[in-house]
Write a protein that holds these residues in place. Structure first.
Motif, PDB file in Angstrom:
ATOM      1  N   GLU A  57      -4.767   0.006  -5.307  1.00 26.26           N
ATOM      2  CA  GLU A  57      -5.916   0.588  -6.001  1.00 26.26           C
ATOM      3  C   GLU A  57      -6.596   1.626  -5.117  1.00 26.26           C
ATOM      4  N   TYR A  58      -5.934   1.941  -4.008  1.00 22.68           N
ATOM      5  CA  TYR A  58      -6.360   2.959  -3.048  1.00 22.68           C
ATOM      6  C   TYR A  58      -7.822   2.744  -2.667  1.00 22.68           C
ATOM      7  N   PHE A  59      -8.688   3.714  -2.872  1.00 17.53           N
ATOM      8  CA  PHE A  59     -10.077   3.569  -2.429  1.00 17.53           C
ATOM      9  C   PHE A  59     -11.032   3.359  -3.600  1.00 17.53           C
ATOM     10  N   PHE A  60     -10.520   2.768  -4.687  1.00 16.34           N
ATOM     11  CA  PHE A  60     -11.319   2.562  -5.884  1.00 16.34           C
ATOM     12  C   PHE A  60     -12.556   1.714  -5.590  1.00 16.34           C
ATOM     13  N   ASP A  61     -12.420   0.753  -4.687  1.00 10.24           N
ATOM     14  CA  ASP A  61     -13.560  -0.088  -4.299  1.00 10.24           C
ATOM     15  C   ASP A  61     -14.139   0.327  -2.952  1.00 10.24           C
ATOM     16  N   GLY A  62     -13.867   1.543  -2.531  1.00  9.15           N
ATOM     17  CA  GLY A  62     -14.329   2.027  -1.239  1.00  9.15           C
ATOM     18  C   GLY A  62     -13.188   2.115  -0.250  1.00  9.15           C
ATOM     19  N   LYS A  63     -13.404   2.846   0.826  1.00  5.37           N
ATOM     20  CA  LYS A  63     -12.354   3.068   1.812  1.00  5.37           C
ATOM     21  C   LYS A  63     -12.048   1.778   2.562  1.00  5.37           C
ATOM     22  N   ARG A  64     -10.747   1.518   2.680  1.00  9.03           N
ATOM     23  CA  ARG A  64     -10.307   0.268   3.292  1.00  9.03           C
ATOM     24  C   ARG A  64      -8.901   0.437   3.863  1.00  9.03           C
ATOM     25  N   ALA A  65      -8.498  -0.527   4.663  1.00 13.56           N
ATOM     26  CA  ALA A  65      -7.140  -0.536   5.200  1.00 13.56           C
ATOM     27  C   ALA A  65      -6.206  -1.210   4.199  1.00 13.56           C
ATOM     28  N   GLY A  66      -4.893  -1.118   4.483  1.00 11.24           N
ATOM     29  CA  GLY A  66      -3.906  -1.785   3.655  1.00 11.24           C
ATOM     30  C   GLY A  66      -3.353  -0.952   2.529  1.00 11.24           C
ATOM     31  N   VAL A  67      -3.525   0.377   2.606  1.00 11.36           N
ATOM     32  CA  VAL A  67      -3.048   1.238   1.524  1.00 11.36           C
ATOM     33  C   VAL A  67      -1.787   1.998   1.917  1.00 11.36           C
ATOM     34  N   ALA A  68      -1.359   1.882   3.167  1.00 15.23           N
ATOM     35  CA  ALA A  68      -0.213   2.663   3.652  1.00 15.23           C
ATOM     36  C   ALA A  68       1.101   1.949   3.384  1.00 15.23           C
ATOM     37  N   SER A  69       2.172   2.724   3.458  1.00 16.19           N
ATOM     38  CA  SER A  69       3.534   2.201   3.325  1.00 16.19           C
ATOM     39  C   SER A  69       4.315   2.680   4.538  1.00 16.19           C
ATOM     40  N   PHE A  70       4.041   2.083   5.693  1.00 16.75           N
ATOM     41  CA  PHE A  70       4.601   2.541   6.964  1.00 16.75           C
ATOM     42  C   PHE A  70       6.123   2.418   7.035  1.00 16.75           C
ATOM     43  N   ASP A  71       6.680   1.401   6.389  1.00 10.47           N
ATOM     44  CA  ASP A  71       8.095   1.114   6.587  1.00 10.47           C
ATOM     45  C   ASP A  71       9.022   2.073   5.848  1.00 10.47           C
ATOM     46  N   THR A  72       8.621   2.496   4.666  1.00 10.98           N
ATOM     47  CA  THR A  72       9.483   3.400   3.892  1.00 10.98           C
ATOM     48  C   THR A  72       8.647   4.175   2.884  1.00 10.98           C
ATOM     49  N   PRO A  73       9.016   5.433   2.642  1.00 14.17           N
ATOM     50  CA  PRO A  73       8.353   6.193   1.590  1.00 14.17           C
ATOM     51  C   PRO A  73       9.083   6.077   0.253  1.00 14.17           C
ATOM     52  N   LYS A  74      10.144   5.295   0.237  1.00 11.91           N
ATOM     53  CA  LYS A  74      10.963   5.175  -0.962  1.00 11.91           C
ATOM     54  C   LYS A  74      10.463   4.020  -1.827  1.00 11.91           C
ATOM     55  N   ALA A  75      11.037   3.907  -3.003  1.00  7.78           N
ATOM     56  CA  ALA A  75      10.653   2.845  -3.929  1.00  7.78           C
ATOM     57  C   ALA A  75      11.130   1.504  -3.392  1.00  7.78           C
ATOM     58  N   VAL A  76      10.197   0.611  -3.131  1.00  9.87           N
ATOM     59  CA  VAL A  76      10.564  -0.729  -2.687  1.00  9.87           C
ATOM     60  C   VAL A  76      10.661  -1.679  -3.870  1.00  9.87           C
ATOM     61  N   GLY A  77       9.967  -1.365  -4.957  1.00 13.59           N
ATOM     62  CA  GLY A  77      10.042  -2.192  -6.150  1.00 13.59           C
ATOM     63  C   GLY A  77       9.174  -3.429  -6.070  1.00 13.59           C
ATOM     64  N   GLU A  78       9.537  -4.419  -6.866  1.00 14.36           N
ATOM     65  CA  GLU A  78       8.741  -5.644  -6.968  1.00 14.36           C
ATOM     66  C   GLU A  78       9.106  -6.612  -5.847  1.00 14.36           C
ATOM     67  N   ARG A  79       8.089  -7.234  -5.264  1.00 13.28           N
ATOM     68  CA  ARG A  79       8.309  -8.164  -4.175  1.00 13.28           C
ATOM     69  C   ARG A  79       8.780  -9.511  -4.713  1.00 13.28           C
ATOM     70  N   ILE A  80       9.872 -10.025  -4.120  1.00 11.73           N
ATOM     71  CA  ILE A  80      10.511 -11.248  -4.602  1.00 11.73           C
ATOM     72  C   ILE A  80      10.220 -12.442  -3.703  1.00 11.73           C
ATOM     73  N   GLY A  81      10.280 -12.231  -2.405  1.00  8.09           N
ATOM     74  CA  GLY A  81      10.087 -13.329  -1.459  1.00  8.09           C
ATOM     75  C   GLY A  81      10.597 -12.927  -0.090  1.00  8.09           C
ATOM     76  N   ARG A  82      11.036 -13.919   0.673  1.00 10.20           N
ATOM     77  CA  ARG A  82      11.560 -13.640   2.017  1.00 10.20           C
ATOM     78  C   ARG A  82      12.913 -14.323   2.212  1.00 10.20           C
ATOM     79  N   VAL A  83      13.657 -13.754   3.158  1.00 11.70           N
ATOM     80  CA  VAL A  83      14.946 -14.336   3.520  1.00 11.70           C
ATOM     81  C   VAL A  83      14.688 -15.557   4.396  1.00 11.70           C
ATOM     82  N   ALA A  84      15.185 -16.701   3.944  1.00 14.92           N
ATOM     83  CA  ALA A  84      14.979 -17.937   4.706  1.00 14.92           C
ATOM     84  C   ALA A  84      16.106 -18.196   5.698  1.00 14.92           C
ATOM     85  N   GLN A  85      17.328 -17.816   5.316  1.00 12.73           N
ATOM     86  CA  GLN A  85      18.475 -18.133   6.177  1.00 12.73           C
ATOM     87  C   GLN A  85      19.648 -17.222   5.829  1.00 12.73           C
ATOM     88  N   VAL A  86      20.390 -16.803   6.842  1.00 14.21           N
ATOM     89  CA  VAL A  86      21.547 -15.936   6.662  1.00 14.21           C
ATOM     90  C   VAL A  86      22.777 -16.646   7.211  1.00 14.21           C
TER      91      VAL A  86
END
Length: 611
Positions: free
Chosen positions: A293-322
């Protein structure tokens, strides 16, 4: 009643049709030249086709001519504008004030590229003859509310899609790093590149991260607040996106906005028609860098996408074991073979496809780089994408029909939800029906059919059912009546606010800095006539931007990494962003809570770094 508009992007005619069918009240589309997306240009003839289709539903078409203009381009820009007006567009979205000076017989909207951020600026633009102002994306609800209260112009806000990290129309980073300018419709998007954060002594604090890349906007749950603030138009970004994105996202916002309007009887939507999707809309399944929601409620952290500028899509979970060629996730998920996934790991982002799914055990196409703890996202839902591709979603206008039979003939009248009506009649002698009830039922069934027209006949009244009317005649008259109703809808003009320029209106400042974007004599005359005394040479015409502020932003890297100066940062002294030979000094205006980038001399790269 106040109208509320859902505004959708259109790359071309085909995507415009998709947007209209999915429920848009208006579409915005680029002309052949001078649009902020060079890759999304269309001829006037193509746009005329869009107008013809859209106007059937009362859907408006806004054309973008929102780049800066050179003096020698003004004649062609005016020709382009007038061709678009002749094509029937309802408004032009403009950045350069030269277009305000051309006395164009069309509604004008001040593009977000004008950098509309203040109540004073929005009030001035309304006085200068702009029917609508399109706001900067970094504004808070409080700031948007103040602008709506200050200006008689309609206010348009972006509610979904990509965010420019710099203030729109005031970013010169692309031009500083290449020969492509965002203000000329050719941004190279250097904000999506990996950058190093370096201090004044050359120490690398962060390396190879996308430090200027921010998440995409999603305000679908805040539409009610925006409506109550006074916003007229809700804009979806994405003139370069595909038809699937447009169908999905527009359908999602149509549903959300309809819920808002249902709770506010004093408001109505700006067009007509019912669009019922044959799939379940979900914006997380279309292109997204992660929702914000970017700065809709005021300026805040947590709006960046440091890891990739590409589409990451919907978050599913985490890898538990390989193990072996597969991995297990930490929860249940509705994944399937053919889905595309990306995994965010400490060493970077890994992308692959799914070959097999057994419960929580996933077998990917390749396992390299996938580690326990990696965040799993799905950026391609195969089944959902197939549903979008196969969608036969239509938009229909509710209509009622009246069949009147007598000894002298029969009349069929069709009336749509806005009260427009058309009739077809035959003056022929009719005999009494042997079975009046069956005859009336046949007439009702024939009148209910609407085929592949834009109408859906929901109600039929039959008068004179005792007079026999052949089914073929009833069908013929119904087709003629609906064709006449369509002609009425196509020929009916939409309302526009074509406003004169009030030469007595005063610009909020007597000075325009170099980022004020005055690049031709008509724009200069506009500002001087409105009280601007000093106009700096624009950065767009500067031979070099070295030493110049090439970006000003509400986004702040210090805030994002927890090193805000107002909260006692440990990072003192100058900070720089570096990418290859390009280097920019960061400035921090804590009073305004803004960050700036100033271009430094290009660095000399040794052979190892060059390779």
């Amino acid at each position: 009643m106040r109208t509320v508009e859902l505004l959708a992007p259109a790359r071309d005619y085909a995507s415009a049709v998709v947007a209209v069918d999915a429920g848009a009240d208006a579409v915005y589309i680029g002309g052949a030249r001078f649009g902020a997306r060079q890759a999304a240009g269309n001829s006037a003839r193509e746009i005329a086709r869009v107008v013809e289709y859209a106007h059937r539903y009362g859907v408006r078409v806004h054309a973008t001519l929102n780049t800066l203009l050179w003096d020698d381009e003004l004649p062609e820009a005016e020709r382009t504008a007038r061709e678009l007006v002749d094509a029937g567009v309802d408004a032009l979205i403009v950045q350069d004030m030269a277009l305000r000076r051309m006395d164009l017989p069309v509604e004008l909207h001040a593009s977000t590229q004008v950098s509309n951020r203040t109540p004073e600026g929005a009030r001035f633009l309304a006085e200068a003859g702009f029917a609508r102002v399109i706001l900067e994306r970094a504004l808070s609800l409080e700031e948007i509310r103040a602008i709506c209260a200050a200006t008689p112009a309609e206010v348009e806000v972006f509610v979904h899609g990509a965010i420019c990290v710099g203030y729109s129309g005031r970013c010169f980073l692309s031009r500083a790093m290449s020969d492509r300018s965002g203000n000329r419709g050719a941004c190279s998007q250097p904000c999506r590149l990996p950058w190093d954060l370096v201090d004044g002594r050359g120490r690398r604090i962060i390396t190879g991260k996308h430090l200027l890349s921010v998440r995409d906007l999603n305000l679908s749950h805040r539409l009610g607040e925006l409506v109550d603030a006074g916003v007229t138009s809700f804009k979806i970004e994405g003139r370069l996106k595909d038809a699937g994105y447009i169908r999905n996202v527009v359908a999602w916002y149509r549903r959300a906005l309809d819920e808002v309007l249902a709770a506010r009887p004093a408001l109505r939507r700006a067009s007509v028609g019912e669009s019922v999707p044959d799939f379940e809309p979900d914006p997380a399944k279309s292109f997204t860098r992660g929702e914000s929601e970017y700065f809709f409620d005021g300026k805040r952290a947590g709006v960046a996408s440091f890891d990739t500028p590409k589409a990451v899509g919907e978050r599913i979970g985490r890898v538990a074991q390989v193990s072996g060629g597969s991995f297990r996730i930490d929860g249940d998920a509705d994944l399937a073979p053919g889905d595309g996934i990306c995994l965010i790991t400490p060493r970077g982002v890994v992308g692959t496809n799914i070959n097999a799914v057994e419960g929580r055990r996933i077998t990917p196409n390749r396992i390299e780089g996938i580690t326990p703890g990696a965040e799993l996202c799905r950026n391609y839902d195969r089944r959902f994408s197939l549903a979008l591709e196969r969608s036969r979603m239509r938009r229909v206008i509710p209509t009622r029909a009246l069949v009147e039979a007598s000894a002298q003939g029969v009349i069929v009248t069709c009336t749509d939800c806005e009260g427009l009506e058309a009739s077809a009649r035959r003056d022929v002698p009719l005999e009494r029906a042997k079975n009046p009830e069956a005859n009336a039922a046949t007439l009702r069934a024939q009148a209910m059919k609407s085929g592949d027209t834009i109408f859906a006949v929901r109600e039929v009244e039959v008068r004179g059912g005792e007079w026999f009317v052949p089914a073929s005649l009833a069908a013929e008259l119904r087709r003629e009546a609906l064709a006449g109703l369509l002609r009425q809808r196509e020929e009916r003009p939409l309302e526009h606010r074509i406003l004169p320029e009030n030469r007595a209106a005063r610009y909020p400042s007597e000075r325009l800095d170099a980022d004020g974007n005055v690049t031709n004599h008509l724009a200069e005359a506009f500002y001087r006539d409105h009280g601007v005394c000093a106009i700096e040479r624009p950065l767009e015409l500067a031979p070099s931007l070295e030493g110049c502020t090439v970006m000003r932003s509400a986004y702040c890297i210090r805030r994002e990494i927890g090193e805000c100066l107002r909260e006692g940062s440990r990072l003192r002294g100058d900070l720089y962003l570096e990418h290859g030979a390009d280097r920019f000094r960061l400035g921090f205006d804590c009073k305004a809570c803004e960050m700036t980038l100033v271009e430094c001399p290009r660095r000399r790269m040794d052979k190892e770094k060059k390779h």
